[in-house]
Design a protein around this motif. Structure first.
Motif, short mmCIF file in Angstrom:
data_model
loop_
_atom_site.label_atom_id
_atom_site.label_comp_id
_atom_site.label_asym_id
_atom_site.label_seq_id
_atom_site.Cartn_x
_atom_site.Cartn_y
_atom_site.Cartn_z
N LEU A 143 49.07 39.39 9.71
CA LEU A 143 48.48 39.42 11.05
C LEU A 143 47.10 38.79 11.10
O LEU A 143 46.41 38.88 12.12
CB LEU A 143 48.41 40.86 11.55
CG LEU A 143 49.70 41.69 11.44
CD1 LEU A 143 49.44 43.13 11.82
CD2 LEU A 143 50.81 41.09 12.28
N GLY A 144 46.67 38.17 10.01
CA GLY A 144 45.36 37.54 9.98
C GLY A 144 44.32 38.40 9.30
O GLY A 144 44.64 39.32 8.53
N ILE A 145 43.06 38.11 9.58
CA ILE A 145 41.94 38.82 8.96
C ILE A 145 41.96 40.29 9.38
O ILE A 145 42.05 40.60 10.57
CB ILE A 145 40.61 38.15 9.33
CG1 ILE A 145 40.56 36.74 8.72
CG2 ILE A 145 39.42 38.97 8.86
CD1 ILE A 145 39.36 35.91 9.16
N LEU A 146 41.88 41.17 8.40
CA LEU A 146 42.15 42.58 8.62
C LEU A 146 40.87 43.42 8.51
O LEU A 146 40.01 43.16 7.67
CB LEU A 146 43.15 43.05 7.56
CG LEU A 146 43.96 44.31 7.82
CD1 LEU A 146 44.80 44.17 9.08
CD2 LEU A 146 44.87 44.60 6.61
N LYS A 147 40.79 44.43 9.38
CA LYS A 147 39.68 45.38 9.32
C LYS A 147 40.13 46.64 8.58
O LYS A 147 41.33 46.92 8.49
CB LYS A 147 39.22 45.74 10.74
CG LYS A 147 38.69 44.56 11.54
CD LYS A 147 38.36 44.97 12.97
CE LYS A 147 37.87 43.79 13.79
NZ LYS A 147 37.63 44.16 15.22
N GLU A 148 39.15 47.39 8.09
CA GLU A 148 39.43 48.59 7.30
C GLU A 148 40.34 49.57 8.05
O GLU A 148 41.34 50.05 7.53
CB GLU A 148 38.12 49.30 6.93
CG GLU A 148 37.20 48.50 6.02
CD GLU A 148 37.50 48.71 4.55
OE1 GLU A 148 38.42 49.50 4.23
OE2 GLU A 148 36.80 48.10 3.72
N THR A 188 40.16 39.97 2.93
CA THR A 188 41.30 40.62 3.60
C THR A 188 42.30 41.15 2.58
O THR A 188 42.82 42.26 2.71
CB THR A 188 41.98 39.64 4.58
OG1 THR A 188 41.16 39.51 5.74
CG2 THR A 188 43.34 40.15 5.02
N VAL A 189 42.57 40.36 1.54
CA VAL A 189 43.48 40.82 0.49
C VAL A 189 42.90 42.05 -0.20
O VAL A 189 43.63 43.03 -0.48
CB VAL A 189 43.75 39.70 -0.53
CG1 VAL A 189 44.66 40.21 -1.65
CG2 VAL A 189 44.39 38.49 0.15
N GLU A 190 41.61 42.05 -0.45
CA GLU A 190 40.97 43.20 -1.11
C GLU A 190 41.01 44.44 -0.23
O GLU A 190 41.18 45.57 -0.73
CB GLU A 190 39.52 42.85 -1.48
CG GLU A 190 39.38 41.77 -2.54
CD GLU A 190 39.83 42.22 -3.93
OE1 GLU A 190 40.27 43.37 -4.08
OE2 GLU A 190 39.73 41.40 -4.86
#
Length: 332
Positions: A143-148, A188-190
């Motif tokens: 979904l793209g760049i991810l938030k916590e 984002t992967v992390e």
């Protein structure tokens, strides 16, 4: 180079050198089958003759503010594609049913855009809970760049894997896109890993990168400890920045797959977008290095018919890795 000996050393824990890595990509075509025999030795040691099947649903098409040069959905693309907002939960569930019926183990929910909205994450979360109950499929979200907080919600809903490709080496990244950084992708992967979601990250080969770039991305994915590594081969689309780029041939693509197996011996290596165009009639040979493949269509390009892929696997004598709810339902 004795490829089988090198493969056995990899199984025993060796990390290949840069010289050995470049030798794989520069392997004489006359030695290609010997190289693949070595790659298969590693693949068989860790995965036997099983193949994991994956299928994509394009949950949102176009309207992306990013400027990725390979993508027909980007803000700078003039490609004629279908554009639509985020689909409904019911449409995602219908896609999961099709995936289950095609013996797919991992269902990938993919959406264009820089990152998901709260509503997008809610729709995916609700759909995933029902997919797990009805079909037992593994679900990968992209979904793209991810938030916590988004990662936490997706994990709670049952998302198994999150895909965010590094795409290319850090050195080459700014040639491909300038609207986000290489570090944005790594982050984002992390974040996905931090919240207990299996990391999926891969590459796109054929974007005017050097062979050293290919080696660097393979090593970066090893360092990132990505569980699944999709290898895409550029299918240049008219209207994109990389329109007309055609640097690949089937033999080189096979060498790339072998390289990723030698560098990431224990990981799921997935033959992904562009395989039909770039591997052509040599597609079956790719599975001697890779242990996973996409079925059906991709985001805005057509794939091979699923029945052709099932026949290919049957002809190879390979076994589809089914999910628990599929056991006893299907047979090759």
């Amino acid at each position: 180079m004795n490829w089988l000996q090198l493969a056995q050393e990899v199984v025993e824990g060796k990390v290949i050198s840069d010289q050995e890595a470049i030798s794989i990509l520069n392997c004489d075509d006359d030695e290609l089958l010997l190289l693949l025999n070595g790659a298969f030795h590693i693949r068989k040691h860790y995965f036997g003759k099983k193949v994991k099947l994956n299928m994509i649903i394009n949950a949102k098409s176009g309207y992306c503010p990013e400027d990725c040069g390979y993508c027909s959905q980007s803000s700078i693309s003039t490609a004629e594609i279908e554009k639509y907002p985020f689909i409904t939960k019911e449409e995602i569930l219908e896609g999961a049913k099709i995936a289950f019926e095609n013996k797919v183990g991992t269902y990938c929910i993919v959406a264009s855009g820089r990152g998901p909205t709260r509503k997008d994450v809610n729709v995916v979360s609700e759909a995933v809970e029902e997919i797990k109950d009805k079909y037992g499929l593994k679900v990968c979200a992209c979904l793209g760049i991810l938030k916590e907080e988004q990662a936490a919600q997706l994990k709670q809903a049952g998302v198994d894997r999150y895909n965010h490709n590094l795409n290319t080496s850090e050195r080459h990244h700014s040639y491909i896109t300038t609207s986000h950084t290489y570090k944005d992708r790594v982050n984002t992967v992390e974040i996905a890993k931090k919240h207990g979601i299996s990391p999926c990250s891969g590459a796109i080969i054929g974007m005017k990168e050097t062979k050293e770039d290919v080696i660097d991305i393979a090593r970066a994915l090893r360092q990132l400890d990505a569980d699944s590594i999709p290898i895409n081969f550029l299918h240049a689309i008219d209207g994109t920045k990389l329109e007309g780029v055609n640097e690949l041939n089937p033999r080189y693509c096979l060498k790339v797959l072998a390289l990723f197996r030698y560098i990431n011996p224990t990981k799921e290596i997935r033959i992904s977008g562009g395989r039909e165009v770039n591997l052509g009639s040599l597609q079956p040979l790719g599975l001697y290095a890779a242990n996973s493949v996409f079925l059906g269509n991709y985001l805005t390009t057509q794939g091979q018919e699923s029945n052709q892929d099932h026949k290919m696997l049957s002809d190879l004598g390979f076994e589809i890795e089914l999910v628990e709810k599929q056991e006893g339902v299907f047979s090759l």
